[in-house]
Write a protein that holds these residues in place. Sequence first.
Motif, PDB file in Angstrom:
ATOM      1  N   THR A 119      67.752   6.652  35.238  1.00  0.00           N
ATOM      2  CA  THR A 119      67.846   7.944  34.559  1.00  0.00           C
ATOM      3  C   THR A 119      69.206   8.095  33.887  1.00  0.00           C
ATOM      4  O   THR A 119      69.310   8.490  32.711  1.00  0.00           O
ATOM      5  N   PHE A 120      70.265   7.795  34.620  1.00  0.00           N
ATOM      6  CA  PHE A 120      71.606   7.836  34.029  1.00  0.00           C
ATOM      7  C   PHE A 120      71.696   6.894  32.832  1.00  0.00           C
ATOM      8  O   PHE A 120      72.232   7.254  31.777  1.00  0.00           O
ATOM      9  N   ALA A 121      71.199   5.683  32.993  1.00  0.00           N
ATOM     10  CA  ALA A 121      71.329   4.666  31.957  1.00  0.00           C
ATOM     11  C   ALA A 121      70.607   5.064  30.677  1.00  0.00           C
ATOM     12  O   ALA A 121      71.155   4.939  29.574  1.00  0.00           O
ATOM     13  N   GLN A 122      69.384   5.541  30.817  1.00  0.00           N
ATOM     14  CA  GLN A 122      68.632   5.907  29.621  1.00  0.00           C
ATOM     15  C   GLN A 122      69.301   7.056  28.880  1.00  0.00           C
ATOM     16  O   GLN A 122      69.381   7.064  27.652  1.00  0.00           O
ATOM     17  N   TRP A 123      69.781   8.045  29.637  1.00  0.00           N
ATOM     18  CA  TRP A 123      70.457   9.168  28.986  1.00  0.00           C
ATOM     19  C   TRP A 123      71.748   8.710  28.319  1.00  0.00           C
ATOM     20  O   TRP A 123      72.051   9.089  27.180  1.00  0.00           O
ATOM     21  N   ALA A 168      74.330  -2.538  35.317  1.00  0.00           N
ATOM     22  CA  ALA A 168      75.782  -2.345  35.445  1.00  0.00           C
ATOM     23  C   ALA A 168      76.087  -1.334  36.547  1.00  0.00           C
ATOM     24  O   ALA A 168      77.035  -1.513  37.336  1.00  0.00           O
ATOM     25  N   LEU A 169      75.305  -0.262  36.615  1.00  0.00           N
ATOM     26  CA  LEU A 169      75.491   0.716  37.690  1.00  0.00           C
ATOM     27  C   LEU A 169      75.225   0.091  39.049  1.00  0.00           C
ATOM     28  O   LEU A 169      75.954   0.332  40.022  1.00  0.00           O
ATOM     29  N   SER A 221      66.680  12.133  41.046  1.00  0.00           N
ATOM     30  CA  SER A 221      66.650  11.946  39.590  1.00  0.00           C
ATOM     31  C   SER A 221      66.621  13.252  38.804  1.00  0.00           C
ATOM     32  O   SER A 221      66.597  13.232  37.575  1.00  0.00           O
ATOM     33  N   SER A 222      66.656  14.404  39.488  1.00  0.00           N
ATOM     34  CA  SER A 222      66.695  15.694  38.782  1.00  0.00           C
ATOM     35  C   SER A 222      68.151  16.032  38.474  1.00  0.00           C
ATOM     36  O   SER A 222      68.785  16.832  39.157  1.00  0.00           O
TER      37      SER A 222
END
Length: 436
Positions: free
Chosen positions: A6-10, A177-178, A246-247
């Motif tokens: 979720t972080f990566a896509q954003w 990477a995360l 993931s929210s």
Amino acid sequence: MSVAETFAQWAVALQSAEIPTPVRRAAAHHVLDGLGCAAAALTEEQPVLTVARELGGPAEATILGTGERIGAPAAALAGAVLVHALDFDDTHTGGLVHATAPVLPVAFAVGEQTGATGAEVLTAMVVGYETICRLAAAVPHGFHARGFHATSVCGVFAAALVAARLYRLSPTRTAHALGIAGSQAGGLLEFLTDGADTKQLHPGFAAHAGILAARFAAAGVTGPRAVFEGEYGLYRALLGREGIDSSLGLGQRWETTRITVKPYPACQVLHAALDAARTADVDAERIESVVADVHPDAVPIVCGPEKARPRTAYAAKFSLPWSVAAMLLDGRVTIDTYRQVNRTDIADLAARVTHRVVDADGVVAEQPGRLRIRLRDGTDLVASVPGSRGAPGDPALDNLVRDKAIGNGLSPAAVGTILAFAEQENLHPLLKELAQ
């Protein structure tokens, strides 16, 4: 979808135009504040410069404030330590995390290496801010309570995302990477015992490791998908609890605008007490005793009988009695204050400053400040403030940011250049001006 994905896509998809103006303005203020903190640190000997020079590498990026170009990981290591060296850098109070120290130096180092525009660097920084603040605020004071420095623990993930975005990695590679960065998440608070130098290094470790994580991911190395929420992920491994799902509210709620600028080069959790002492209209020689109201979470960080006589400047920055005594005596607390750790007048008054634990709602760094002062003639006084200066919404914040940067050694011309850096085609004019 995992939290990392979720972080990566954003992070990969975010466009500069999608960032609201107040968020961009806040980010520019924190760039200015961070560079000012680094400039002030350069007035003292900084061993990290020796180490960074020895690490060397190709001339990819400039060490902040020096004009020297070395490898991007080494430059980011040095820059992050410089920003945090005086404990004068900003704090996201919800997570009790220093946001700029592990983010800005990575954005500048990798941005210079890749030839990124100012707008691209600013966007990458916002990605980093939104990440580090969310990861820490998901468990308010949770990392500190277990002996970990949240800036280091969470900063490595922010650094990895900043680097991955500027290296233009895919969402899949960015998530890896995360995952890779998670194996470098750490940073112990044992420095609180004796005022050792290790806390200053923590953002540097995070910045350096974050860039390496992005490079490993780019080279094809994989990281665990559930690095945050997994059975052996960040929160369960370090805290023994669930932490974040993931929210995340990415792009809907902007934590960048919730970062506080420090008016004092000391631990954030004692700033409200310092502001209360600043308002006290009293001759310090008349003071018999002082009792400070403190949040329970602040006690192990800045309170205790051993804090009255700190042995090092850094220990003094984490001493509520010593710092409050200095404010009551001098009417101000500055970088120079902590260079005078052997002052007997401060130590004598600090021995009469105690604390009272009070019930408190909310996080430790957002509490009001209240001192009960008893004078030698038996008079009782109360000095209080609703919260510390420099917080979001402080009407004097713009002036504080500018005045602090100039006081830390930046020229008025440099201040203007920094605030407008997002409009530049590259970082070279700014980096050149900083090295003057």
